[in-house]
Design a protein around this motif. Structure first.
Motif, PDB file in Angstrom:
ATOM      1  N   THR A   1      34.693  40.889  39.380  1.00  9.38           N
ATOM      2  CA  THR A   1      33.923  40.633  40.602  1.00  9.38           C
ATOM      3  C   THR A   1      33.117  41.860  41.006  1.00  9.38           C
ATOM      4  OG1 THR A   1      35.509  38.983  41.399  1.00  9.38           O
ATOM      5  CG2 THR A   1      34.071  39.997  43.041  1.00  9.38           C
TER       6      THR A   1
ATOM      7  N   ARG B   1      34.554  33.113  40.223  1.00 14.33           N
ATOM      8  CA  ARG B   1      35.075  32.997  38.856  1.00 14.33           C
ATOM      9  C   ARG B   1      33.967  32.688  37.858  1.00 14.33           C
ATOM     10  NH1 ARG B   1      39.176  28.329  40.324  1.00 14.33           N
ATOM     11  NH2 ARG B   1      37.275  27.755  41.465  1.00 14.33           N
TER      12      ARG B   1
ATOM     13  N   SER C   1      38.648  35.384  35.827  1.00 12.72           N
ATOM     14  CA  SER C   1      37.200  35.167  35.814  1.00 12.72           C
ATOM     15  C   SER C   1      36.823  34.563  34.470  1.00 12.72           C
ATOM     16  CB  SER C   1      36.446  36.481  36.033  1.00 12.72           C
ATOM     17  OG  SER C   1      36.656  36.969  37.344  1.00 12.72           O
TER      18      SER C   1
ATOM     19  N   THR D   1      36.560  24.527  36.908  1.00 14.93           N
ATOM     20  CA  THR D   1      36.847  24.969  38.269  1.00 14.93           C
ATOM     21  C   THR D   1      36.873  23.822  39.273  1.00 14.93           C
ATOM     22  OG1 THR D   1      34.491  25.387  38.695  1.00 14.93           O
ATOM     23  CG2 THR D   1      35.802  27.224  37.836  1.00 14.93           C
TER      24      THR D   1
ATOM     25  N   ARG E   1      44.692  35.823  38.735  1.00 21.32           N
ATOM     26  CA  ARG E   1      43.278  36.036  39.060  1.00 21.32           C
ATOM     27  C   ARG E   1      42.478  36.071  37.766  1.00 21.32           C
ATOM     28  NH1 ARG E   1      42.896  39.966  44.236  1.00 21.32           N
ATOM     29  NH2 ARG E   1      40.708  39.496  43.824  1.00 21.32           N
TER      30      ARG E   1
ATOM     31  N   ALA F   1      39.608  35.180  41.434  1.00 26.00           N
ATOM     32  CA  ALA F   1      38.858  35.839  40.361  1.00 26.00           C
ATOM     33  C   ALA F   1      39.426  37.214  40.051  1.00 26.00           C
ATOM     34  CB  ALA F   1      37.387  35.962  40.754  1.00 26.00           C
TER      35      ALA F   1
END
Length: 289
Positions: free
Chosen positions: A68, A34, A282, A192, A280, A63
């Protein structure tokens, strides 16, 4: 708010890594998928120098898959092999030893040419706290060897761990660097869970999180929390606070006088973000470089 966290055991860990480097064939650098930039310790390049390296983007299940893939391509352009895995479910974890041996192919071939039976590859796993090193090691080893936890700083020492017959791994404690030159990095790590909440102002971190999420994933925020009105200007602090208050009202985080309990609301936002309940996500892409 300035975010700093550099416990004494991290200083020792850095020294221990440097002492063990001569025994290591390859470094497995574990990053949070992430936040690959923010979870990459800038001291690692200095510590590891020219050791062969495999970059592993962990927690890829949390993520954005498109982002990714962009990161894997970006690292390839920099000359680094990279793979995305999910140590919690084991997705693609078994590919790590295969990729490591591929990177060391020339070394292994030289040993064979000299009539030497190649020994098990010796790998060193490095990464910041709470990036999933111990969970990954347990997956690779097929048993619970390394201590795990959902908080940073669980691993305190070093240990060699066998992965089948072809690899041995050295686990190390997570290492943060002593000073965040860019405070945004500190905030992203806090979002995070890479930094202990005890040293943070939860409302500040949640404010930053909402600002990032509104910018990158507004439809997700609106659906998850039932917030209907996006901020008119994401640079307007009052507008971000208004979104947080809307979330608090939807979740019943009210105190006397009908006011929103921002501390409780902030806790909810961060817990759901870290648990993947927002989908998901990022928090940075290669363009942020």
């Amino acid at each position: 708010m300035t975010i700093q966290w550099f416990p004494g055991h991290m200083t020792r860990a850095r020294r221990q890594i440097q002492d063990k480097l001569k025994l290591i064939d390859i470094v497995i650098e574990l990053l949070d998928a992430r936040v690959p930039i923010s979870s990459r310790n800038p001291m690692i390049d200095e510590i590891l120098r020219d050791k062969p390296r495999l970059i592993v983007l962990n927690k890829s299940d949390l993520a954005d898959s498109r982002t990714t893939e962009q990161w894997i391509a970006a690292f390839a352009e920099q000359g680094h092999a990279c793979i995305a895995v999910d140590s919690s479910t084991g997705t693609r974890v078994n590919e790590i030893p295969v990729r490591a041996r591929a990177i060391l192919h020339a070394m292994i071939e030289r040993q064979i040419a000299k009539g030497i039976k190649p020994r098990a590859v010796r790998g060193l796993i490095v990464g910041i706290p709470n990036v999933g090193k111990s969970t990954l090691i347990n997956r690779l080893a097929g048993r619970n060897i390394a201590a795990t936890g959902d908080r940073p700083g669980v691993t305190k020492g070093q240990q060699w761990i066998k992965v089948g017959t072809e690899m041995e791994l050295l686990d190390t404690p997570g290492i943060l660097w002593p000073k965040f030159e860019d405070q945004i990095v500190g905030y992203r790590l806090a979002m995070t869970g890479a930094i202990r909440e005890q040293v943070l102002n939860v409302e500040d971190i949640a404010f930053f999180a909402v600002k990032v999420l509104v910018k990158r994933y507004w439809p997700t925020i609106a659906e998850r929390f039932g917030v209907e009105t996006p901020p008119k200007d994401i640079e307007d602090a009052d507008e971000i606070v208004r979104v947080m208050e809307d979330i608090g009202r939807k979740r019943g985080c009210l105190i006397s006088g009908g006011r929103v309990d921002l501390e409780k609301t902030s806790g909810i936002i961060l817990r759901e973000l870290r648990a993947g309940k927002l989908g998901r996500i990022s928090l940075e892409g290669p363009d942020d470089l």
